[in-house]
Design a protein around this motif. Structure first.
Motif, short mmCIF file in Angstrom:
data_model
loop_
_atom_site.label_atom_id
_atom_site.label_comp_id
_atom_site.label_asym_id
_atom_site.label_seq_id
_atom_site.Cartn_x
_atom_site.Cartn_y
_atom_site.Cartn_z
N LYS A 85 0.86 -1.18 0.00
CA LYS A 85 0.00 0.00 0.00
C LYS A 85 0.89 1.24 0.00
CE LYS A 85 -4.12 1.82 2.21
NZ LYS A 85 -5.08 1.63 3.31
N THR A 86 0.77 2.05 -1.05
CA THR A 86 1.71 3.16 -1.26
C THR A 86 0.96 4.41 -1.67
OG1 THR A 86 3.37 1.57 -2.01
CG2 THR A 86 3.72 3.87 -2.63
N ASN A 87 1.36 5.53 -1.10
CA ASN A 87 0.85 6.84 -1.51
C ASN A 87 1.82 7.39 -2.54
OD1 ASN A 87 0.18 9.55 -1.78
ND2 ASN A 87 -0.33 9.79 0.38
N CYS A 89 1.82 10.08 -4.22
CA CYS A 89 2.14 11.50 -4.00
C CYS A 89 3.34 11.63 -3.06
CB CYS A 89 0.92 12.22 -3.44
SG CYS A 89 1.13 13.99 -3.30
N ASN A 90 3.36 10.83 -2.00
CA ASN A 90 4.49 10.87 -1.07
C ASN A 90 5.78 10.37 -1.73
OD1 ASN A 90 2.91 11.92 0.95
ND2 ASN A 90 2.60 9.96 1.97
N VAL A 91 5.67 9.39 -2.61
CA VAL A 91 6.85 8.89 -3.31
C VAL A 91 7.46 10.02 -4.15
CG1 VAL A 91 7.70 7.28 -5.07
CG2 VAL A 91 6.07 6.49 -3.34
N VAL A 92 6.61 10.75 -4.89
CA VAL A 92 7.10 11.85 -5.71
C VAL A 92 7.73 12.93 -4.83
CG1 VAL A 92 6.46 13.68 -7.34
CG2 VAL A 92 5.43 11.42 -7.56
N LYS A 93 7.09 13.27 -3.73
CA LYS A 93 7.64 14.27 -2.83
C LYS A 93 9.00 13.84 -2.27
CE LYS A 93 3.22 16.24 -1.33
NZ LYS A 93 2.27 16.34 -0.20
N TYR A 121 -1.69 -0.07 -4.60
CA TYR A 121 -0.72 -1.13 -4.34
C TYR A 121 0.30 -1.16 -5.47
CZ TYR A 121 -3.49 -2.53 -0.41
OH TYR A 121 -4.14 -2.52 0.79
N TRP A 122 1.48 -0.63 -5.18
CA TRP A 122 2.57 -0.56 -6.14
C TRP A 122 3.86 -0.99 -5.47
CZ3 TRP A 122 -0.69 3.87 -5.91
CH2 TRP A 122 -1.52 4.04 -7.03
N VAL A 125 9.69 0.86 -4.39
CA VAL A 125 11.08 0.99 -4.82
C VAL A 125 11.15 1.24 -6.33
CG1 VAL A 125 13.29 -0.23 -5.04
CG2 VAL A 125 11.97 -0.37 -2.91
N ARG A 126 10.37 0.49 -7.09
CA ARG A 126 10.38 0.64 -8.56
C ARG A 126 9.80 2.01 -8.96
NH1 ARG A 126 14.07 -2.64 -8.56
NH2 ARG A 126 13.53 -4.77 -8.10
N LEU A 127 8.74 2.44 -8.27
CA LEU A 127 8.19 3.78 -8.55
C LEU A 127 9.23 4.86 -8.29
CD1 LEU A 127 4.56 3.84 -7.08
CD2 LEU A 127 5.23 4.14 -9.46
N GLU A 128 9.93 4.72 -7.17
CA GLU A 128 10.96 5.70 -6.82
C GLU A 128 12.08 5.71 -7.86
OE1 GLU A 128 13.70 6.34 -3.00
OE2 GLU A 128 11.54 6.31 -2.59
N GLN A 129 12.48 4.53 -8.35
CA GLN A 129 13.50 4.44 -9.39
C GLN A 129 13.04 5.16 -10.65
OE1 GLN A 129 13.90 0.14 -9.70
NE2 GLN A 129 16.01 0.26 -8.96
#
Length: 182
Positions: A85-87, A89-93, A121-122, A125-129
């Motif tokens: 479970k991932t936000n 918006c927070n990953v981008v920030k 649900y993502w 780590v991959r989103l951040e990359q």
């Protein structure tokens, strides 16, 4: 063909072993930098800034090594996607925060527009990359132009966009941009 396949397997194994071996001393460096920052009662601003830069560089090197291992895993069909479970918006920030020094030093204005939290649900780590790579490219190749990032929910799809006003990719090179090492 068998010789080529063996060579590729040996290369992939070498990359995996080398990344693992390099990570051990790097982890020690990171731990000591973090301990020095945490336990330092020095008010020396330059020392703290130097520790921050050293820690960021060590983390960047660790990320490069992780990417090497990921390439090998992807090639072997063993890359795991770990959805939690991932936000988004927070990953981008968080990614923007990670690049704050480069943005400031480049004199770049960055605007991030979002319509509230987007939770799903993502693989965080991959989103951040992915977002890090896109932002890094905008910083490197955007000629210090403003960067606009947008995140929105469209029905059940998440749309992320990033744009700069740099020169862009020359037309003759565009067909190659998704090739390996381009």
């Amino acid at each position: 063909i068998e010789d080529l396949e063996d060579s590729i397997r040996m290369r992939d194994e070498f990359i995996s072993v080398a990344s693992h071996e390099l990570r051990t001393p790097l982890t020690k460096v990171l731990l000591h930098l973090q301990l020095m920052k945490k336990n330092s009662d020095l008010s020396n601003e330059k020392l703290m800034k130097s520790l921050d830069v050293s820690e960021a560089a060590a983390k960047e090197l660790a990320g490069i090594m992780d990417n090497l291992v990921d390439v090998t895993r992807l090639r072997l069909g063993k890359l795991e996607i770990k959805r939690t479970k991932t936000n988004v918006c927070n990953v981008v920030k968080n990614v923007i925060t990670k690049f704050k020094d480069e943005i400031r030093l480049g004199g770049i204005s960055l605007h991030f527009h979002h319509e509230g939290d987007i939770i799903g649900y993502w693989d965080q780590v991959r989103l951040e990359q992915l977002i890090s790579n896109l932002l890094s490219n905008a910083i490197k190749y955007g000629n210090s132009s403003p960067i606009r990032m947008e995140l929105k929910l469209l029905e059940e799809n998440v749309i992320f966009s990033i744009a700069d006003e740099g020169p862009g990719i020359p037309y003759d090179l565009q067909p190659r941009i998704f090739e390996r090492f381009e």
